[in-house]
Motif scaffolding. Structure first.
Motif, PDB file in Angstrom:
ATOM      1  N   PRO A 171     -18.238   9.839   1.666  1.00 41.17           N
ATOM      2  CA  PRO A 171     -17.809  10.823   3.008  1.00 41.17           C
ATOM      3  C   PRO A 171     -17.876   9.652   4.566  1.00 41.17           C
ATOM      4  O   PRO A 171     -16.855   9.523   5.725  1.00 41.17           O
ATOM      5  CB  PRO A 171     -19.216  11.725   3.483  1.00 41.17           C
ATOM      6  CG  PRO A 171     -19.244  11.915   1.825  1.00 41.17           C
ATOM      7  CD  PRO A 171     -18.479  10.850   1.522  1.00 41.17           C
TER       8      PRO A 171
ATOM      9  N   LEU B 296     -14.565   7.533   4.952  1.00 41.03           N
ATOM     10  CA  LEU B 296     -13.722   9.169   5.069  1.00 41.03           C
ATOM     11  C   LEU B 296     -13.773   8.565   6.781  1.00 41.03           C
ATOM     12  O   LEU B 296     -12.761   8.741   7.387  1.00 41.03           O
ATOM     13  CB  LEU B 296     -13.603   9.890   4.643  1.00 41.03           C
ATOM     14  CG  LEU B 296     -13.123   9.251   2.811  1.00 41.03           C
ATOM     15  CD1 LEU B 296     -13.313  11.222   2.167  1.00 41.03           C
ATOM     16  CD2 LEU B 296     -11.942   9.096   3.127  1.00 41.03           C
ATOM     17  N   LEU B 297     -14.860   8.869   7.062  1.00 40.83           N
ATOM     18  CA  LEU B 297     -14.677   8.998   8.815  1.00 40.83           C
ATOM     19  C   LEU B 297     -14.726   7.956   9.558  1.00 40.83           C
ATOM     20  O   LEU B 297     -13.665   7.962  10.258  1.00 40.83           O
ATOM     21  CB  LEU B 297     -16.395   9.461   8.937  1.00 40.83           C
ATOM     22  CG  LEU B 297     -17.176  10.850   8.309  1.00 40.83           C
ATOM     23  CD1 LEU B 297     -18.166  10.921   9.481  1.00 40.83           C
ATOM     24  CD2 LEU B 297     -16.115  11.952   9.709  1.00 40.83           C
TER      25      LEU B 297
ATOM     26  N   THR C 109     -12.103   6.104   7.894  1.00 41.58           N
ATOM     27  CA  THR C 109     -10.726   5.836   7.839  1.00 41.58           C
ATOM     28  C   THR C 109     -10.348   7.079   9.054  1.00 41.58           C
ATOM     29  O   THR C 109      -8.637   6.155   9.320  1.00 41.58           O
ATOM     30  CB  THR C 109     -10.666   6.662   6.006  1.00 41.58           C
ATOM     31  OG1 THR C 109     -11.381   5.288   5.556  1.00 41.58           O
ATOM     32  CG2 THR C 109      -9.040   5.614   6.641  1.00 41.58           C
ATOM     33  N   PHE C 110     -10.558   7.993   8.918  1.00 40.02           N
ATOM     34  CA  PHE C 110     -10.072   8.936   9.872  1.00 40.02           C
ATOM     35  C   PHE C 110     -10.273   8.293  11.801  1.00 40.02           C
ATOM     36  O   PHE C 110      -8.696   8.686  12.207  1.00 40.02           O
ATOM     37  CB  PHE C 110     -11.005  10.308  10.005  1.00 40.02           C
ATOM     38  CG  PHE C 110     -10.201  10.825  11.250  1.00 40.02           C
ATOM     39  CD1 PHE C 110      -9.527  12.296  10.750  1.00 40.02           C
ATOM     40  CD2 PHE C 110     -10.861  11.678  12.424  1.00 40.02           C
ATOM     41  CE1 PHE C 110      -8.929  12.817  11.732  1.00 40.02           C
ATOM     42  CE2 PHE C 110     -10.422  12.225  13.120  1.00 40.02           C
ATOM     43  CZ  PHE C 110      -9.175  13.085  12.625  1.00 40.02           C
TER      44      PHE C 110
ATOM     45  N   PHE D  20      -7.682   5.422   1.273  1.00 42.23           N
ATOM     46  CA  PHE D  20      -8.742   6.713   2.118  1.00 42.23           C
ATOM     47  C   PHE D  20      -8.044   7.229   3.342  1.00 42.23           C
ATOM     48  O   PHE D  20      -8.574   8.362   3.775  1.00 42.23           O
ATOM     49  CB  PHE D  20      -9.438   5.180   2.258  1.00 42.23           C
ATOM     50  CG  PHE D  20     -10.459   4.689   1.748  1.00 42.23           C
ATOM     51  CD1 PHE D  20     -10.562   5.244   0.151  1.00 42.23           C
ATOM     52  CD2 PHE D  20     -11.848   4.044   1.842  1.00 42.23           C
ATOM     53  CE1 PHE D  20     -11.164   4.751  -0.561  1.00 42.23           C
ATOM     54  CE2 PHE D  20     -12.432   3.761   0.591  1.00 42.23           C
ATOM     55  CZ  PHE D  20     -12.383   4.035  -0.517  1.00 42.23           C
TER      56      PHE D  20
ATOM     57  N   SER E 121      -8.204  10.523   3.635  1.00 45.65           N
ATOM     58  CA  SER E 121      -8.401  11.042   4.753  1.00 45.65           C
ATOM     59  C   SER E 121      -7.767  12.349   5.595  1.00 45.65           C
ATOM     60  O   SER E 121      -8.042  13.178   6.198  1.00 45.65           O
ATOM     61  CB  SER E 121      -8.641   9.817   5.652  1.00 45.65           C
ATOM     62  OG  SER E 121      -9.760  10.481   6.963  1.00 45.65           O
TER      63      SER E 121
END
Length: 253
Positions: free
Chosen positions: A42, A45-46, A48-49, A222, A226
């Motif tokens: 997670p 992913l943050l 990547t966001f 990713f 995301s």
């Protein structure tokens, strides 16, 4: 009243299930199963966001998509509302007219999206028209299905009130099928998101679909995951708002 309570329970249940799976994902892949590398953590992913916003121009793409999607849905709803007498009159007096579109059902949605992109390349107007017609078609089909649920006895009793045909359609018939009709709007909204993303993915010029295409070209797994999670949460949030608005404006009308 009971139907509204039942609907609220179902919505809450879906939310609880979603939250439950999110918690499992957070605990399992962020803290417990730290050695695996196939599924992103997670925290990754943050990160990547954040890159989606800075490198992929997510905010700009999201604005382009929603600036087409929401007005298209709104326009399609307005067309139905303004011309409801005409639509209902045609549906009721010409049984099976909705089947006129049957030959087109054998063509996939992808075919029409591809066709529009080839004929009208890089055209936001063409995308808007395409999504509007798609949503309008779904609304008309929903209207036809809702109309079939009304019994002939109900129509005959309405006619006995000595009202004009137009008033029967708009004041009696339309109001009776409104809850069933607008109850399908959430599903139509969800399908419209899929349609607009596929359309933009093919064109690869603007919107969220173009961001998906760019991430796909870069093989950025990713970023794809995301972005998918973000769009899913956004759709869920808008669906919840639609459910609330429909329950207040339609079911209590």
């Amino acid at each position: 009243m009971n139907s509204n309570k039942t609907k609220e329970v179902k919505t809450l249940s879906k939310s609880n299930i979603t939250i439950f799976f999110i918690l499992i994902y957070l605990v399992l892949f962020e803290f417990a199963w730290v050695n695996q590398s196939s599924i992103p953590k997670p925290s990754m992913l943050l990160e990547t966001f954040a890159s989606l916003i800075t490198e992929y121009n997510l905010l700009n793409g999201l604005f382009e998509t929603t600036a087409i999607l929401f007005p298209a849905i709104f326009l399609a709803i307005l067309i139905i509302e303004f011309f409801i007498r005409i639509f209902l009159n045609i549906i009721l007096n010409f049984n099976g007219i909705i089947n006129i579109s049957s030959p087109f059902k054998y063509f996939s949605f992808f075919f029409f999206a591809l066709l529009f992109n080839v004929i009208f390349p890089n055209s936001l107007l063409a995308e808007f028209v395409f999504i509007t017609f798609l949503v309008l078609g779904n609304l008309i089909t929903t209207l036809s299905d809702a109309s079939n649920s009304i019994s002939k006895e109900y129509i005959e009793s309405a006619e006995s009130l000595v009202l004009s045909n137009g008033k029967i359609l708009s004041k009696v018939f339309w109001k009776s099928i409104k809850p069933n009709y607008y109850g399908k709007l959430v599903k139509i909204h969800t399908n419209a998101w899929l349609a607009v993303i596929v359309y933009e993915f093919i064109g690869a010029v603007n919107g969220v679909g173009a961001i998906y295409k760019l991430a796909f070209d870069y093989n950025d797994l990713f970023a794809i995951i995301s972005l998918g999670i973000f769009i899913a949460i956004l759709i869920l949030a808008v669906n919840s708002i639609l459910d609330f608005v429909i329950s207040k404006l339609v079911f209590w009308e």
